[in-house]
Scaffold this motif. Structure first.
Motif, PDB file in Angstrom:
ATOM      1  N   MET A   1     -34.574  -8.210  40.660  1.00 52.16           N
ATOM      2  CA  MET A   1     -34.981  -7.251  39.643  1.00 52.16           C
ATOM      3  C   MET A   1     -33.792  -6.359  39.316  1.00 52.16           C
ATOM      4  O   MET A   1     -33.408  -5.516  40.118  1.00 52.16           O
ATOM      5  N   LYS A   2     -33.259  -6.548  38.159  1.00 53.77           N
ATOM      6  CA  LYS A   2     -32.072  -5.819  37.750  1.00 53.77           C
ATOM      7  C   LYS A   2     -32.419  -4.402  37.292  1.00 53.77           C
ATOM      8  O   LYS A   2     -33.335  -4.203  36.492  1.00 53.77           O
ATOM      9  N   ILE A   3     -31.662  -3.437  37.800  1.00 53.82           N
ATOM     10  CA  ILE A   3     -31.805  -2.051  37.377  1.00 53.82           C
ATOM     11  C   ILE A   3     -30.892  -1.847  36.174  1.00 53.82           C
ATOM     12  O   ILE A   3     -29.696  -2.165  36.226  1.00 53.82           O
ATOM     13  N   ASN A   4     -31.475  -1.372  35.090  1.00 54.40           N
ATOM     14  CA  ASN A   4     -30.726  -1.077  33.871  1.00 54.40           C
ATOM     15  C   ASN A   4     -30.698   0.438  33.721  1.00 54.40           C
ATOM     16  O   ASN A   4     -31.688   1.037  33.284  1.00 54.40           O
ATOM     17  N   LEU A   5     -29.579   1.045  34.116  1.00 50.87           N
ATOM     18  CA  LEU A   5     -29.489   2.500  34.095  1.00 50.87           C
ATOM     19  C   LEU A   5     -29.869   3.066  32.733  1.00 50.87           C
ATOM     20  O   LEU A   5     -29.476   2.534  31.694  1.00 50.87           O
ATOM     21  N   LYS A   6     -30.649   4.145  32.758  1.00 50.51           N
ATOM     22  CA  LYS A   6     -31.133   4.875  31.595  1.00 50.51           C
ATOM     23  C   LYS A   6     -32.130   4.084  30.753  1.00 50.51           C
ATOM     24  O   LYS A   6     -32.617   4.579  29.755  1.00 50.51           O
ATOM     25  N   ILE A   7     -32.443   2.842  31.157  1.00 53.19           N
ATOM     26  CA  ILE A   7     -33.349   1.988  30.381  1.00 53.19           C
ATOM     27  C   ILE A   7     -34.594   1.619  31.169  1.00 53.19           C
ATOM     28  O   ILE A   7     -35.709   1.720  30.669  1.00 53.19           O
ATOM     29  N   GLY A   8     -34.416   1.173  32.435  1.00 56.40           N
ATOM     30  CA  GLY A   8     -35.562   0.776  33.243  1.00 56.40           C
ATOM     31  C   GLY A   8     -35.186  -0.234  34.303  1.00 56.40           C
ATOM     32  O   GLY A   8     -34.028  -0.317  34.732  1.00 56.40           O
ATOM     33  N   ILE A   9     -36.150  -1.019  34.738  1.00 61.17           N
ATOM     34  CA  ILE A   9     -35.954  -2.046  35.763  1.00 61.17           C
ATOM     35  C   ILE A   9     -36.526  -3.357  35.235  1.00 61.17           C
ATOM     36  O   ILE A   9     -37.666  -3.398  34.762  1.00 61.17           O
ATOM     37  N   ASP A  10     -35.734  -4.404  35.327  1.00 59.61           N
ATOM     38  CA  ASP A  10     -36.164  -5.743  34.924  1.00 59.61           C
ATOM     39  C   ASP A  10     -36.616  -5.682  33.467  1.00 59.61           C
ATOM     40  O   ASP A  10     -35.858  -5.218  32.607  1.00 59.61           O
ATOM     41  N   LYS A  11     -37.824  -6.121  33.173  1.00 60.19           N
ATOM     42  CA  LYS A  11     -38.334  -6.115  31.793  1.00 60.19           C
ATOM     43  C   LYS A  11     -39.045  -4.803  31.459  1.00 60.19           C
ATOM     44  O   LYS A  11     -39.552  -4.642  30.351  1.00 60.19           O
ATOM     45  N   LEU A  12     -39.101  -3.882  32.416  1.00 63.49           N
ATOM     46  CA  LEU A  12     -39.762  -2.592  32.216  1.00 63.49           C
ATOM     47  C   LEU A  12     -38.784  -1.630  31.542  1.00 63.49           C
ATOM     48  O   LEU A  12     -37.690  -1.398  32.046  1.00 63.49           O
ATOM     49  N   ILE A  13     -39.223  -1.083  30.399  1.00 62.07           N
ATOM     50  CA  ILE A  13     -38.356  -0.198  29.609  1.00 62.07           C
ATOM     51  C   ILE A  13     -39.065   1.139  29.420  1.00 62.07           C
ATOM     52  O   ILE A  13     -40.260   1.178  29.079  1.00 62.07           O
ATOM     53  N   PHE A  14     -38.318   2.224  29.624  1.00 62.09           N
ATOM     54  CA  PHE A  14     -38.910   3.550  29.447  1.00 62.09           C
ATOM     55  C   PHE A  14     -39.450   3.709  28.032  1.00 62.09           C
ATOM     56  O   PHE A  14     -38.772   3.411  27.058  1.00 62.09           O
ATOM     57  N   GLY A  15     -40.702   4.165  27.961  1.00 62.66           N
ATOM     58  CA  GLY A  15     -41.376   4.350  26.685  1.00 62.66           C
ATOM     59  C   GLY A  15     -42.477   3.326  26.447  1.00 62.66           C
ATOM     60  O   GLY A  15     -43.274   3.483  25.527  1.00 62.66           O
ATOM     61  N   MET A  16     -42.525   2.281  27.281  1.00 64.50           N
ATOM     62  CA  MET A  16     -43.600   1.292  27.151  1.00 64.50           C
ATOM     63  C   MET A  16     -44.942   1.959  27.409  1.00 64.50           C
ATOM     64  O   MET A  16     -45.028   2.951  28.122  1.00 64.50           O
TER      65      MET A  16
END
Length: 146
Positions: free
Chosen positions: A1-16
């Motif tokens: 599960m890749k951490i995407n800084l300032k965006i989220g984790i894996d396919k999870l994106i802040f704002g969903m």
């Protein structure tokens, strides 16, 4: 599960919204409200807890994970020595951490990316990431942005 800084984790994106998350990961193992009436989803298989903020129209704003598959910059985090993790992060320009101790736990907080590494006995046991607040003091929601 890749951490995407300032965006989220894996396919999870802040704002969903909850429906967006459920469409990808299915029904959560636990679904409840916290003391502030935020909605919490917990997925056992992914070892992740998601918080949808009530005051933000129930948008995904915070994630807490302890999956051994979590990785940042291609490196795994969980069950690794914090000194090694911090050394790798420093090479990527992530070196400013505020340290907080309580009992056998220590938290290493990086405000620029709103992340926390929680350790016990010098090993990372939990990772937390929150949506970024912009210069207008508003959440910088990433979901739906191009």
């Amino acid at each position: 599960m890749k951490i995407n800084l300032k965006i989220g984790i894996d396919k999870l994106i802040f704002g969903m919204k909850q429906k967006d998350v459920s469409a990808i990961y299915g029904k959560p193992d636990r679904n409840y409200k916290d003391e502030e009436d935020n909605i919490i989803f917990a997925y056992n298989a992914f070892k992740i807890r998601l918080t949808f903020y009530k005051e933000e129209d129930f948008k995904l704003g915070y994630m807490v994970a302890s999956s051994p598959e979590l990785e940042l910059f291609g490196n795994e985090l969980i069950n690794r020595n914090i000194a090694e993790v911090k050394k790798e992060l420093t090479k990527k320009g992530l070196s400013k951490f505020t340290q907080e101790k309580f009992d056998t736990f220590e938290n290493y907080f990086n405000e620029d990316n709103w992340i926390i590494f929680q350790t016990e006995f010098d090993e990372v046991v939990k990772f937390e990431i929150g949506a970024i607040i912009n210069e207008k003091d508003e959440f910088d929601w990433k979901f739906g942005k191009k």
